[in-house]
Design a protein around this motif. Structure first.
Motif: not given
Length: 212
Positions: A15-22, A60-61, A186-197
């Motif tokens: 879902s976060l990557n869909v937001v990044y696309m937009l 994001s893709i 700042f949401t991209e930091i969340l994306g990095v953390w979520l991807a690591v997890r």
């Protein structure tokens, strides 16, 4: 409730990557709109925003594919590149918000001085304005441009200067780009953390003894 399960992390990252696309499409669209006045493209930071938008769209893709397939290699490169995009986007967004009217006027004056008379007249006709800026620093140039101006507004004596129109246009574009870019960086930091997890979690559908 904390999203701790494999499926929840997968859906959240997707879902976060869909937001990044937009967001990437939004940055590209607004930046292209900001370059629509021709001479506004001289503010090179807008070109930087377009580059950030393209990179964000592409990464994001990659992230979406990696999240759906739980692909270790794609997720690794996604984390690294997304962090780099965060740094660049943060810097570009701050630059968009920091550039003031005086700096924009200086850029416009420099660009206007390099334009041919024919190009200036075409720009004045397209924007329905005359001259760049009616100030003491360029009054002679302004009078010359006004004399050659062929805009529709001139016979009515109701012309705005092209500089005022372009500055208003560019200021709106810079504020939108800076605000949107800074917020979502700042949401991209969340994306990095979520991807690591998510990358370090086991897929329950796979072999329980295999670490994916």
């Amino acid at each position: 409730m904390v999203c701790g399960g494999f499926t929840c992390s997968k859906k959240a990252l997707s879902s976060l990557n869909v937001v990044y696309m937009l967001v990437g499409l939004l940055l590209i669209g607004v930046a292209a709109w900001g370059k629509g006045f021709g001479i506004v493209s001289s503010i090179h930071i807008i070109g930087g925003v377009i580059a950030v938008g393209v990179f964000l769209l592409l990464i994001s893709i990659v992230g979406l594919i990696g999240a759906i397939n739980h692909h270790q290699v794609l997720l690794f490169f996604y984390m690294v590149i997304l962090f780099l995009v965060f740094i660049i986007q943060f810097g570009v967004s701050c630059s968009c918000l920091a550039i003031n009217r005086g700096q924009q006027e200086q850029l416009l004056n420099t660009s206007w001085g390099h334009l041919s008379n024919q190009t200036r007249m075409e720009l004045e006709t397209r924007l329905d304005c005359c001259g760049l800026l009616n100030d003491t620093l360029s009054i002679n140039q302004f009078r010359m441009d006004y004399a050659n101006c062929g805009a529709v507004c001139k016979p009515k004596n109701q012309c705005y200067t092209c500089g005022d129109k372009m500055l208003q246009h560019s200021q709106e574009a810079l504020q939108i780009l800076g605000g949107v870019g800074l917020f979502f960086s700042f949401t991209e930091i969340l994306g990095v953390w979520l991807a690591v997890r998510y990358r370090n979690q086991k897929d329950p559908r796979a072999n329980p003894s295999a670490f994916l």
